[in-house]
Design an enzyme around this catalytic site. Structure first.
Site, mmCIF file in Angstrom:
data_model
loop_
_atom_site.group_PDB
_atom_site.id
_atom_site.type_symbol
_atom_site.label_atom_id
_atom_site.label_comp_id
_atom_site.label_asym_id
_atom_site.label_seq_id
_atom_site.Cartn_x
_atom_site.Cartn_y
_atom_site.Cartn_z
ATOM 1 N N ARG A 1 0.820 -1.236 0.000
ATOM 2 C CA ARG A 1 0.000 0.000 0.000
ATOM 3 C C ARG A 1 0.843 1.271 0.000
ATOM 4 N NH1 ARG A 1 -3.016 -3.048 3.616
ATOM 5 N NH2 ARG A 1 -4.800 -3.981 2.570
ATOM 6 N N LYS B 1 3.018 11.849 -11.038
ATOM 7 C CA LYS B 1 2.187 10.953 -11.853
ATOM 8 C C LYS B 1 2.991 9.695 -12.131
ATOM 9 C CE LYS B 1 -0.780 14.005 -14.571
ATOM 10 N NZ LYS B 1 -1.114 14.401 -15.946
ATOM 11 N N GLU C 1 10.326 19.362 -24.536
ATOM 12 C CA GLU C 1 9.628 19.652 -23.268
ATOM 13 C C GLU C 1 10.193 20.923 -22.640
ATOM 14 O OE1 GLU C 1 7.006 18.028 -22.275
ATOM 15 O OE2 GLU C 1 7.148 15.954 -22.970
ATOM 16 N N LYS D 1 7.663 23.409 -13.316
ATOM 17 C CA LYS D 1 6.769 22.260 -13.115
ATOM 18 C C LYS D 1 6.338 22.184 -11.647
ATOM 19 C CE LYS D 1 5.300 17.748 -14.151
ATOM 20 N NZ LYS D 1 5.422 16.507 -14.882
ATOM 21 N N GLU E 1 -4.476 17.724 -11.187
ATOM 22 C CA GLU E 1 -4.959 18.161 -12.497
ATOM 23 C C GLU E 1 -6.458 18.418 -12.552
ATOM 24 O OE1 GLU E 1 -2.885 16.362 -15.737
ATOM 25 O OE2 GLU E 1 -4.306 17.123 -17.195
ATOM 26 N N ARG F 1 -2.863 22.534 -13.934
ATOM 27 C CA ARG F 1 -1.877 21.544 -14.385
ATOM 28 C C ARG F 1 -2.056 21.206 -15.864
ATOM 29 N NH1 ARG F 1 0.670 16.523 -10.911
ATOM 30 N NH2 ARG F 1 1.978 15.731 -12.558
ATOM 31 N N ASN G 1 0.074 20.295 -20.695
ATOM 32 C CA ASN G 1 -0.272 19.492 -21.876
ATOM 33 C C ASN G 1 -0.225 20.291 -23.170
ATOM 34 O OD1 ASN G 1 -0.761 17.195 -20.330
ATOM 35 N ND2 ASN G 1 -2.826 17.923 -19.843
ATOM 36 N N HIS H 1 0.276 18.601 -26.478
ATOM 37 C CA HIS H 1 0.185 17.170 -26.223
ATOM 38 C C HIS H 1 -1.077 16.520 -26.787
ATOM 39 C CE1 HIS H 1 3.718 17.731 -23.846
ATOM 40 N NE2 HIS H 1 3.712 16.492 -23.380
ATOM 41 N N HIS I 1 0.013 13.470 -28.677
ATOM 42 C CA HIS I 1 -0.377 12.108 -28.277
ATOM 43 C C HIS I 1 -1.093 11.398 -29.412
ATOM 44 C CE1 HIS I 1 -0.301 13.062 -23.682
ATOM 45 N NE2 HIS I 1 0.835 12.564 -24.083
ATOM 46 N N HIS J 1 8.408 10.731 -28.169
ATOM 47 C CA HIS J 1 7.404 11.620 -27.588
ATOM 48 C C HIS J 1 7.734 13.096 -27.858
ATOM 49 C CE1 HIS J 1 4.488 13.203 -24.777
ATOM 50 N NE2 HIS J 1 5.453 13.862 -24.152
HETATM 51 N N1 LIG Z 1 4.895 10.862 -15.128
HETATM 52 C C1 LIG Z 1 4.856 11.909 -15.886
HETATM 53 O O1 LIG Z 1 4.444 13.005 -15.470
HETATM 54 C C2 LIG Z 1 5.369 11.790 -17.285
HETATM 55 C C3 LIG Z 1 5.584 12.941 -18.054
HETATM 56 C C4 LIG Z 1 6.124 12.793 -19.322
HETATM 57 C C5 LIG Z 1 6.436 11.531 -19.807
HETATM 58 N N2 LIG Z 1 6.190 10.437 -19.039
HETATM 59 C C6 LIG Z 1 6.541 9.087 -19.520
HETATM 60 O O2 LIG Z 1 7.944 9.047 -19.724
HETATM 61 C C7 LIG Z 1 8.229 8.015 -20.680
HETATM 62 C C8 LIG Z 1 9.274 8.515 -21.631
HETATM 63 O O3 LIG Z 1 10.448 8.797 -20.909
HETATM 64 P P1 LIG Z 1 11.875 8.865 -21.608
HETATM 65 O O4 LIG Z 1 11.790 9.680 -22.823
HETATM 66 O O5 LIG Z 1 12.851 9.210 -20.552
HETATM 67 O O6 LIG Z 1 12.052 7.377 -22.140
HETATM 68 P P2 LIG Z 1 12.870 6.101 -21.609
HETATM 69 O O7 LIG Z 1 12.771 5.946 -20.159
HETATM 70 O O8 LIG Z 1 12.412 4.963 -22.451
HETATM 71 O O9 LIG Z 1 14.375 6.464 -21.991
HETATM 72 C C9 LIG Z 1 14.735 6.610 -23.346
HETATM 73 C C10 LIG Z 1 15.881 5.672 -23.734
HETATM 74 O O10 LIG Z 1 17.104 6.180 -23.204
HETATM 75 C C11 LIG Z 1 17.765 5.184 -22.432
HETATM 76 N N3 LIG Z 1 18.478 5.905 -21.397
HETATM 77 C C12 LIG Z 1 17.948 6.513 -20.306
HETATM 78 N N4 LIG Z 1 18.874 7.223 -19.664
HETATM 79 C C13 LIG Z 1 20.030 7.056 -20.338
HETATM 80 C C14 LIG Z 1 21.349 7.562 -20.171
HETATM 81 N N5 LIG Z 1 21.663 8.423 -19.202
HETATM 82 N N6 LIG Z 1 22.324 7.177 -21.049
HETATM 83 C C15 LIG Z 1 22.002 6.334 -22.073
HETATM 84 N N7 LIG Z 1 20.756 5.851 -22.305
HETATM 85 C C16 LIG Z 1 19.787 6.209 -21.444
HETATM 86 C C17 LIG Z 1 16.667 4.259 -21.974
HETATM 87 O O11 LIG Z 1 17.143 2.978 -21.670
HETATM 88 C C18 LIG Z 1 15.744 4.266 -23.195
HETATM 89 O O12 LIG Z 1 16.233 3.379 -24.154
HETATM 90 C C19 LIG Z 1 6.903 7.653 -21.319
HETATM 91 O O13 LIG Z 1 6.500 6.402 -20.861
HETATM 92 C C20 LIG Z 1 5.945 8.739 -20.833
HETATM 93 O O14 LIG Z 1 4.626 8.259 -20.703
HETATM 94 C C21 LIG Z 1 5.685 10.559 -17.803
HETATM 95 ZN ZN LIG Z 2 5.338 15.377 -22.673
#
Ligand SMILES: NC(=O)c1ccc[n+]([C@@H]2O[C@H](COP(=O)([O-])OP(=O)(O)OC[C@H]3O[C@@H](n4cnc5c(N)ncnc54)[C@H](O)[C@@H]3O)[C@@H](O)[C@H]2O)c1
Ligand SMILES: [Zn+2]
Length: 376
Positions: A121, A143, A185, A227, A237, A241, A245, A248, A252, A265
């Site tokens: 939990r 999130k 971003e 942020k 949100e 918040r 987006n 987005h 999306h 993304h």
């Molecule tokens: N929670 C939120 O508020 C929020 C906001 C925006 C995006 N997201 C989520 O984030 C995700 C995308 O995140 P991302 O773009 O970081 O993708 P990711 O975590 O897949 O990382 C991108 C790639 O880079 C590699 N990598 C990461 N750090 C590295 C480093 N320092 N050196 C070499 N390689 C590295 C990873 O293994 C992966 O292959 C999506 O799932 C999206 O839904 C969440």
């Molecule tokens: Zn985004």
């Protein structure tokens, strides 16, 4: 080192940004008075490079870490991986006082955060983001969640970390394409909240593209501050918040109809933000010069700013927008800009305008080849 406070009452926490922070992780956990047993959740790419240093820092500070490595990539962000993590946490006998370290990009942060929110939990967790996107966006704000076959992030929670540690050194190994996508971003924060940041990005872009440490530190810290400011005013949100987006809704939908693979993304939301800027000209009267500055900055980074869609694809895109989980009562609402630095949310936009915003060049500007990208 920069420190940004996320003001959420009893759940407040700090975001620390600087070089060489990974080796200080253990000390930070001591300061937070966390239990001795913990688990590092990371992916194969990040684990290969940074798991050892993370593990050693925790062990040196007297913690007993275990390491959970999940496959890299969006496809691992699902309930099956969550289940695997639960089983390993139980096998390592993590208890209520134990904690989780999410070491990696947004995929790892969302997944590990969801595991932390639900195991027993809820146990404490820390974000150690290693992509630019994760440092300026996903690690802050609480999130967490995973994908279902039916769509992205459909299962999740609001669950705040105890600390976010952004070690800028980890960005040195980030692939170029991922880094540039993360900048989409960063630009978003300038458009939605801070005209001065936007102007600084225009000026300092060459340094940022070289990942110059001083410039990067200031920019990441400013994005986190924005942020944090938005999230502390509207954690779950119900209003403000939504401005995060910007770009987005269309972004999306582009990711969705292109099957989550063609565009990163950040690339999809670059197209989405330029389209939103064009819509803003029609709906809110943002100056044409601002629209050009927005499109210009994305182009300088090499990010796509338009998308060439066939009629059927355009229909699918509009349909995908209506499926977005942020839609309520079947109506798509947009975040649009009045000018750079100031946006409004909840804007209604006629479907024809959305279509036009995707393909047309802004305000009669001549079409330049190479700006658009094609969806096959
Ligand atoms: N929670 C939120 O508020 C929020 C906001 C925006 C995006 N997201 C989520 O984030 C995700 C995308 O995140 P991302 O773009 O970081 O993708 P990711 O975590 O897949 O990382 C991108 C790639 O880079 C590699 N990598 C990461 N750090 C590295 C480093 N320092 N050196 C070499 N390689 C590295 C990873 O293994 C992966 O292959 C999506 O799932 C999206 O839904 C969440
Ligand atoms: Zn985004």
């Amino acid at each position: 080192m920069h420190t940004v406070a996320v003001q959420l009452g009893r759940r407040r926490y700090a975001i620390k940004i600087g070089a060489g922070l990974l080796r200080r992780l253990g000390g930070e956990c001591v300061r937070l008075k966390l239990g001795s047993r913990c688990a590092i959740i990371t992916d194969t790419n990040v684990g290969r490079r940074y798991a050892k240093e993370t593990f050693n820092s925790l062990a040196r500070a007297g913690f007993s870490p275990s390491l959970i490595v999940v496959p890299a990539g969006e496809t691992a962000k699902n309930l099956k991986t969550v289940q695997m993590c639960y089983d390993l946490l139980a096998a390592h006998r993590l208890e209520r006082k134990s904690f989780i370290v999410a070491l990696g990009g947004g995929v790892t942060g969302d997944l590990a955060g969801f595991v932390a929110a639900t195991y027993l939990r809820g146990i404490a967790f820390l974000q150690v983001p290693t992509t630019l996107l994760a440092q300026v966006d996903s690690s802050v704000g609480g999130k967490v969640g995973v994908n279902l076959k039916a769509g992205k992030n459909l299962v999740g929670a609001f669950y705040q970390p105890r600390l976010v540690l952004c070690d800028l050194d980890t960005l040195k190994t980030l692939p170029e394409r991922e880094y540039r996508a993360g900048l989409a971003e960063v630009i978003k924060y300038g458009i939605i909240y801070d005209a001065k940041l936007f102007a600084q990005l225009e000026c300092d872009l060459p340094k940022l593209l070289r990942r110059q440490p001083g410039t990067l530190a200031g920019v990441v810290a400013r994005c986190c501050e924005i942020k944090a400011d938005v999230v502390s005013q509207d954690e779950t949100e119900s209003g403000l918040r939504a401005i995060l987006n910007f770009g987005h809704t269309i972004g999306h939908a582009i990711e969705n109809i292109s099957g989550y693979g063609k565009y990163l993304h950040g690339e999809a939301i670059a197209i989405g933000q330029v389209a939103a800027a064009r819509l803003s000209a029609r709906v809110l009267g943002i100056p044409g010069r601002d629209v050009e500055r927005i499109a210009g900055l994305f182009k300088r980074i090499g990010l796509p700013v338009t998308i060439n869609l066939k009629t059927l694809q355009r229909k699918r895109l509009l349909a995908a927008m209506k499926l977005d989980k942020k839609v309520s009562g079947g109506e798509v609402k947009f975040v649009l800009a009045k000018r750079i630095g100031k946006v409004e949310f909840g804007c209604k936009v006629p479907a024809e305008l959305i279509e036009q915003s995707l393909n047309s060049q802004p305000l009669g500007a001549a079409k330049r080849s190479g700006d658009g990208s094609t969806l096959n």
